[in-house]
Design a protein around this motif. Structure first.
Motif, short mmCIF file in Angstrom:
data_model
loop_
_atom_site.label_atom_id
_atom_site.label_comp_id
_atom_site.label_asym_id
_atom_site.label_seq_id
_atom_site.Cartn_x
_atom_site.Cartn_y
_atom_site.Cartn_z
N LEU A 145 -10.44 -5.96 15.78
CA LEU A 145 -9.38 -6.91 16.06
C LEU A 145 -9.51 -7.57 17.43
CD1 LEU A 145 -6.32 -5.07 14.49
CD2 LEU A 145 -7.74 -6.85 13.51
N ARG A 174 -12.41 -8.95 18.25
CA ARG A 174 -13.45 -9.95 18.05
C ARG A 174 -12.84 -11.34 17.96
NH1 ARG A 174 -18.53 -8.09 15.36
NH2 ARG A 174 -18.63 -10.24 14.66
N GLN A 186 -12.05 -12.25 14.27
CA GLN A 186 -11.43 -11.11 13.61
C GLN A 186 -10.75 -11.49 12.30
OE1 GLN A 186 -7.96 -10.41 13.34
NE2 GLN A 186 -7.13 -12.16 14.43
N SER A 199 -11.23 -9.29 9.05
CA SER A 199 -10.04 -8.61 8.54
C SER A 199 -10.05 -8.52 7.03
CB SER A 199 -8.78 -9.33 9.02
OG SER A 199 -8.67 -9.26 10.42
#
Length: 392
Positions: free
Chosen positions: A139, A141, A144, A148
């Motif tokens: 999270l 990144r 993300q 996810s």
């Protein structure tokens, strides 16, 4: 008959040696029976995994790739052996192309997530600490949102596996837990879980799956293993010694909360179908001759924070992941605080229960439901935002 009488007479004359031999044989038989049961569990799981591996795939399809983040130091250094014996054969027989990445030190999993490339599934093999590092690294990144959507599997190899009861039925058998979790990953059984964002004043945000715990019971739980020489009395001894050093245990905490928000639907975003060419030309001509009026920017109402002052020996901010399948209207977190009028006897009795399950609280505890909260602890100020959603 005389030989039988002679055997019983020998056992009676050497009853100490006979008792010791009976105990050794009983323990040995029980140990061998346990090994046999573990082998049967592995054999049955491998047979189910072989059925997955025998399924045919289309010519344009490829084998699924899985990246395994393995913490060999988990479970007192036994995690690597547990993974190789119980989980790795199942993944190989199922035809999954796995890449095992072993961590060498604490915090390395966060750095590995920054460099990880796209994969079909991500498997965390370790305990609560390894899972929290992987979630935090993902999270943080910049991309993300794309990661996810990657399903995350969890193989419970650590000493503390708080998320396991929420994902699958937890048993008192380590082999059964590992094989059941690995088969659930192969079947694609996913449930949405909440992730709690914890942010300090200066540091980067940290993400937790279960929650944030602060107080005297947490401090004692970290020291129970030091009293290993007391055997079954180590938990009571750790709490009693803590009262001698730190009493009184109650501290003042300031909690500011926001009202719970409506939970967004757990649906993957879908792109609407693109209209045909004629419709797009007509729409552009209408916008050219009659441009739409600009709408004034919407002014958002200021958030209303409600501040409360609590005096408590234990504070726990937790998600709803203990029962993630339950449908909820609000997107919220729970704030639980133990009452301030705690005696030494109550502290030891409640501590014994919390050592097994830290989410257990007494009947007189304060419980608040909030969308987000700000904590002003004696040591530091912390902001906890409403959880984001992921599938595990």
């Amino acid at each position: 008959m005389a030989r039988v009488v002679k055997v019983f007479r020998t056992l009676r004359n050497h009853w100490k040696k006979s008792t010791l031999a009976a105990c050794v044989l009983s323990y040995g038989g029980y140990w061998l029976y346990g090994k046999h049961c573990d082998s049967e569990v592995r054999r049955e799981a491998c047979q189910l995994a072989r059925e997955f591996g025998r399924q045919q795939i289309a010519p344009q399809e490829r084998l699924k790739k899985a990246t395994v983040i393995l913490n060999p130091a988990a479970y007192n250094g036994k995690a690597n052996n547990l993974f190789e014996k119980n989980a790795a054969p199942i993944l190989h027989l199922a035809g999954v192309e796995i890449t095992v990445v072993k961590t060498d030190y604490e915090g390395q999993a966060k750095k590995l997530m920054e460099l990880m490339e796209q994969t079909d599934m991500l498997i965390v093999a370790g305990g609560d600490g390894t899972l929290q590092e992987v979630i935090t690294g993902l999270l943080r990144r910049p991309d993300q949102e794309a990661f996810s959507r990657t399903p995350i599997g969890f193989i419970p190899l650590g000493s503390h596996n708080s998320l396991s009861p929420s994902l699958h039925f937890l048993r008192d058998d380590k082999v059964k837990d590992i094989t059941a979790a690995t088969l659930s990953i192969l079947k694609g059984e996913t449930v949405p879980v909440d992730v709690l964002q914890i942010k300090g004043e200066k540091e980067q945000p940290v993400f937790a799956v279960i929650g944030l715990r602060w107080g005297a019971f947490r401090d004692v739980a970290a020291k129970i293993s030091k009293y290993w020489y007391l055997g079954p009395l180590k938990t009571n001894a750790a709490h009693w010694f803590h009262t001698l050093r730190e009493w009184p245990l109650v501290q003042d905490v300031s909690v500011s909360v926001l009202a719970p928000r409506l939970r967004p639907p757990d649906l993957l975003p879908q792109k609407p179908p693109r209209p045909n060419l004629l419709s797009r030309i007509i729409r552009r001509l209408k916008n050219y001759w009659n441009p739409p009026a600009e709408e004034p920017p919407k002014t958002e109402e200021p958030e209303k924070w409600e501040e409360q002052h609590l005096s408590t020996p234990e504070l726990y901010i937790q998600t709803h992941n203990k029962n993630p399948v339950e449908r909820r209207v609000n997107d919220s977190l729970m704030i639980c605080a133990e009452p301030e009028n705690v005696s030494v006897g109550d502290f030891i009795a409640v501590g014994n229960k919390k050592a097994k399950d830290p989410t257990v609280f007494t009947e007189n505890s304060t419980k608040l439901e909030a969308g987000a909260c700000q904590l002003k602890l004696p040591e530091v100020s912390v902001v906890l935002k409403s959880p984001v959603h992921h599938r595990a």
